[in-house]
Every structure is written in C-alpha cells, then in structure tokens.
Design a protein around this motif. Structure first.
Motif, PDB file in Angstrom:
ATOM      1  N   PHE A 148       3.378   5.960  -3.211  1.00 26.55           N
ATOM      2  CA  PHE A 148       4.543   6.543  -3.607  1.00 26.55           C
ATOM      3  C   PHE A 148       3.932   6.891  -5.078  1.00 26.55           C
ATOM      4  O   PHE A 148       3.786   7.482  -5.592  1.00 26.55           O
ATOM      5  N   VAL A 149       3.941   5.694  -5.574  1.00 27.38           N
ATOM      6  CA  VAL A 149       3.706   5.459  -7.300  1.00 27.38           C
ATOM      7  C   VAL A 149       2.082   6.124  -7.775  1.00 27.38           C
ATOM      8  O   VAL A 149       2.493   6.776  -8.986  1.00 27.38           O
TER       9      VAL A 149
ATOM     10  N   TRP B 159      -2.953  10.310 -14.011  1.00 29.87           N
ATOM     11  CA  TRP B 159      -3.491   9.662 -12.963  1.00 29.87           C
ATOM     12  C   TRP B 159      -5.011  10.078 -14.591  1.00 29.87           C
ATOM     13  O   TRP B 159      -5.992   9.280 -14.695  1.00 29.87           O
ATOM     14  N   MET B 160      -5.040  11.221 -15.634  1.00 33.90           N
ATOM     15  CA  MET B 160      -6.306  10.578 -16.450  1.00 33.90           C
ATOM     16  C   MET B 160      -4.663  10.692 -17.939  1.00 33.90           C
ATOM     17  O   MET B 160      -3.797  11.640 -18.515  1.00 33.90           O
ATOM     18  N   VAL B 161      -5.759   9.917 -18.851  1.00 32.51           N
ATOM     19  CA  VAL B 161      -4.665  10.008 -19.915  1.00 32.51           C
ATOM     20  C   VAL B 161      -5.907  10.385 -21.186  1.00 32.51           C
ATOM     21  O   VAL B 161      -6.897   9.941 -20.842  1.00 32.51           O
TER      22      VAL B 161
ATOM     23  N   LEU C  96      -4.476   2.601  -8.869  1.00 35.15           N
ATOM     24  CA  LEU C  96      -4.153   2.589  -7.747  1.00 35.15           C
ATOM     25  C   LEU C  96      -4.188   3.242  -6.331  1.00 35.15           C
ATOM     26  O   LEU C  96      -4.376   2.836  -5.329  1.00 35.15           O
ATOM     27  N   ALA C  97      -4.570   4.295  -6.584  1.00 36.90           N
ATOM     28  CA  ALA C  97      -5.117   5.347  -5.227  1.00 36.90           C
ATOM     29  C   ALA C  97      -6.971   4.932  -5.296  1.00 36.90           C
ATOM     30  O   ALA C  97      -6.568   5.091  -3.751  1.00 36.90           O
TER      31      ALA C  97
ATOM     32  N   THR D 262       0.741  -0.877   0.651  1.00 36.53           N
ATOM     33  CA  THR D 262       0.088   0.370  -0.118  1.00 36.53           C
ATOM     34  C   THR D 262       0.704   1.584  -0.119  1.00 36.53           C
ATOM     35  O   THR D 262       0.391   2.275  -0.330  1.00 36.53           O
ATOM     36  N   VAL D 263       2.300   1.457   0.992  1.00 36.85           N
ATOM     37  CA  VAL D 263       3.027   2.748   0.655  1.00 36.85           C
ATOM     38  C   VAL D 263       3.402   2.633  -0.482  1.00 36.85           C
ATOM     39  O   VAL D 263       3.664   4.166  -1.008  1.00 36.85           O
TER      40      VAL D 263
END
Length: 161
Positions: A20-21, A28-30, A140-141, A15-16
C-alpha cells in the motif's frame, strides 16, 4: 507450529502494508534541481506542491501498466490473506495451503512485472532534475517482491497440523 503461523501472518500483513505504501506514496524517484528536492511516484510529481506526473506519450502505456500491476499485487495479497484466514479455520489437518500459496505467487508475479517495467522505463528520468536516485517506495516494492515469494513458498510447503 503456532509460532510459525503467527510469523507468516505478521510478515504477510507487513507485506500488504508495504505494498500500500509503495503504491500510494510518490517517492519512487528522488532528484535534486535548482528548485530543491523533487520526488516522483506512480501518480504525482512533488516539489513544493504536487502535480500530475508529466509523462510523454511513449511512456504513458508503461506507467499505466506499472500502476495496474501494483494495484493488482495489492488486491491479490489481500485476497491471499483472507484465504489464509479462511483456510486456517476450514482446512482439514494435514492439508496444505495451496490456494493461498498460488494467489501469493500471482501477487509476486504482479510485483515483479510492475517494478521491472518501472526499472526499465523510468530509472533516472526525473523532469528538470540534475541528479536522481531511487526513493523508498521503489525499495519497498522490491522488498515486497522478496517477502511475497518467501511467503508463497512457505504457504505451499506448510501443512495444517
């Protein structure tokens, strides 16, 4: 019991790393445009080269809030990991990992607030893009959101034996 502790520890470290990644990478947006594929994150807008993310004055405070909450979630997750290790060696038998669980709940809340603000304010807003979708950092978030909640509940329920 040892296997359960090791599993929680491994998921917490994962999770950590994912936090970070998702905070550092700019996917976040593509979106696609006539110039090719572009991606935007919390910090930069990348096409062939990366440049400062252009944000209008109305959305600037929201972006700063997302950045702050994602950084806070990393900090609280690392603190919870350290507290787990400390409590593992100092806690008496039969006691619960309350402090670690509470810190992870704060981390969970920071992820929730940060990603929710991003979802509400920036979904579908790619500059000069014809079509856009969420990137892997956004996903991932949300995965970290789920993992941190599960880990925090396990810490609150778990007793040292």
């Amino acid at each position: 019991m040892l296997v359960l502790l090791a599993g929680i520890f491994v998921v917490h470290i994962a999770t950590v790393i994912m936090l970070f990644v998702s905070t550092i990478a700019n996917v976040w947006m593509v979106g696609t445009s006539n110039l090719g594929t572009a991606s935007s994150g919390l910090w930069l807008l990348c096409n062939k080269t990366c440049e400062q993310l252009p944000v209008n004055s109305r959305d600037e405070a929201s972006l700063k809030a997302v950045q702050a909450f994602m950084i806070l979630s990393i900090i609280f997750s690392v603190i919870a990991l350290v507290m787990f290790i400390v409590q593992l060696f100092t806690l008496e038998k039969g006691k619960r990992f309350y402090i670690t669980g509470a810190i992870m709940l704060v981390c969970w809340m920071c992820i929730l607030i940060g990603v929710s603000i991003y979802t509400a304010r920036f979904t579908g807003k790619m500059p000069e893009s014809t079509s856009s979708h969420h990137g892997y950092c956004f996903i991932l978030a949300w995965i970290c959101f789920c993992f941190s909640f599960i880990i925090s509940i396990l810490y609150l329920v778990l007793r040292k034996k």
